[in-house]
Design a protein around this motif. Structure first.
Motif: not given
Length: 503
Positions: A407-415
């Motif tokens: 999947g993805f890291i939510a904090q990185e997706l937020k950026i």
């Protein structure tokens, strides 16, 4: 045929007590003759079969203190008749000689097991209206002996004839004229008032009941505290169930401390200890188990199990499972399903706790996507550029099963998302969540953009290929001309050399 008789109504045990009248000057035998006809539950005679009987002599009333008890197992004859002598059986308690017949009234109580055992299922009691004289005289002070009477001549005893076969029942005759009313007999002894503490016999459900015959509530108490209520619009059972001062209607409370402080709340159902214990004005709540124990004014909540314990004022919430709960007491339309499932935002559904590793359904999960449900429909702005900025990762969950997830890291997706106001990324309470379904549209857009690039490159390649072929053709043509010119020149040279050689 089975002969267990469990109710007194319709029981065909008929008792005739015959007292042996012995010579009053002789020693009185401490026995009484007893006969009974035994029938089964179909009103058929129990014939030629051993039956179990327990006989008790009670003092004072039909439920009085037994002064003598014995058991016997007589056998019925072909007519269902048993004959025995009270006083000749297996003594359970007391003696016949110890009965003081002059000390008030006495009753004979018979209990019968038609199967011959000790499972006595038939009970009857009748008063001894005439105390056996010989027994009474034996227990009292003897009177003076009278003069000897003249002995009478003994009569001739005839032989006993054989018992005839019972004939068929005759037709009912015409009803005769009603005779004059007879003289009223003496009043019998007063029976026990109300329901007996050890059960009642001979009750009739049509006329015997516990309750009221008028439009009044029925209340039960335990230790002087209300523990039951049958009202027109409310039902409660259990110590502390449903506040007695409540004016709310259509409430049902089963279990200790259910709806204990309810004041005006209506249409509530609480089943199980402490269910909706603190509810006061909330309505239309359903709690099964120790559920919604802290709810005060919230309405339309449903909780099953040790669930929704933190809800106080929130409404339209649902929790199913032990420990299923909400993060705060004022959420709305929050749903937690599964043991220890925890929902931390309104309008959110949580299935399972953090220890759940698989959520499985037998068919594909569908999402409402009808265009009639949507506004502001435009082409997505997220595409290849957005996808290329994402960092796909693999990992293991700290409270998972140790297997690898992707999947993805939510904090990185937020950026990457920046300040876009989207549902793809949310923060409910402490942790971020990602709605992976929303990534599908940017992925498709990225594929479309990639395909457009591929098509452009393909066109350029075709053009270069065509240009290449043109150059090759031109070179081949020029090469042919050069070759032809070369051959011509070579031929001329050979001719010149040939001429010189001849000279």
């Amino acid at each position: 045929m089975k002969t267990i008789l469990s109710k007194l109504t319709g029981v065909a045990v008929f008792v005739m007590v015959l007292v042996s009248m012995q010579n009053v000057t002789a020693q009185a035998p401490q026995k009484m003759s007893y006969q009974a006809v035994v029938r089964n539950s179909n009103n058929e005679l129990v014939t030629s079969k051993s039956v179990g009987m327990r006989i008790s002599i009670l003092q004072g009333s039909a439920t009085g203190t037994p002064v003598y008890i014995e058991t016997q197992t007589p056998t019925t004859n072909t007519n269902g008749l048993v004959s025995l002598e009270i006083g000749a059986g297996n003594i359970v308690t007391g003696t016949v000689t110890g009965i003081n017949w002059s000390a008030g009234s006495y009753f004979i109580k018979t209990e019968t097991d038609p199967t011959g055992g000790t499972n006595y299922s038939v009970t009857g009691a009748s008063q001894l209206l005439s105390v056996p004289y010989a027994l009474f005289s034996a227990s009292g002070n003897p009177g003076p002996v009278g003069p000897q009477g003249i002995a009478g001549a003994n009569g001739t005893v005839g032989p006993a004839g054989p018992q005839g076969i019972a004939g068929p029942a005759g037709a009912n005759g015409a009803v005769g004229a009603t005779g004059p009313q007879g003289v009223a007999g003496p009043a019998g002894p007063a029976g026990p008032a109300g329901w007996g503490l050890t059960g009642n016999t001979g009750s009739n459900p049509a006329t015997n009941f516990i309750g009221t015959a008028d439009d009044k509530d029925v209340i039960f108490k335990r230790n002087a505290l209300r523990a039951g209520l049958l009202a027109l619009h409310n039902t409660a059972y259990g110590v502390g169930a449903l506040n007695p001062l409540s004016t709310g209607v259509n409430n049902t409370a089963y279990g200790t401390e259910t709806l204990t402080v309810n004041t005006t709340g209506v249409d509530n159902t609480a089943i199980g200890w402490a269910a909706l214990r603190l509810n006061s004005t909330g309505g239309a709540n359903t709690a099964i188990g120790p559920a919604l124990a802290s709810n005060t004014t919230g309405s339309y909540n449903t909780a099953v199990g040790y669930a929704l314990g933190s809800n106080t004022t929130g409404s339209y919430n649902t929790a199913i499972g032990d420990g299923a709960n909400v993060s705060t007491g004022a959420l709305t339309n929050a749903t937690a399903i599964g043991a220890n499932s925890f929902v931390n935002a309104s309008n959110k559904v949580r299935i399972g706790s953090s220890t759940v590793t698989v959520v499985e359904v037998p068919v594909a999960v569908t999402v409402s996507s009808d265009g009639r449900l949507k506004n502001n429909i435009v082409n997505t702005e997220l595409g290849l550029d957005f996808i290329l900025k994402l960092r796909p990762v693999q990992y293991t969950m700290k409270q998972g099963n140790g297997k690898t997830d992707f999947g993805f890291i939510a904090q990185e997706l937020k950026i990457v998302l920046g300040d876009r106001n989207v549902n793809m990324l949310n923060k409910d309470g402490e942790f971020y969540t990602v709605r992976y379904n929303d990534l599908l549209s940017p992925m498709v857009k990225a594929m479309q953009e990639q395909q457009a690039i591929i098509e452009n490159l393909k066109s350029e390649v075709e053009l270069l290929k065509a240009q290449h072929l043109s150059v090759v053709g031109k070179l081949e043509m020029e090469n042919g001309l050069l070759k032809s010119d070369y051959n011509n020149r070579l031929k001329k040279l050979e001719e010149i050399l040939s001429v010189k050689a001849q000279k």
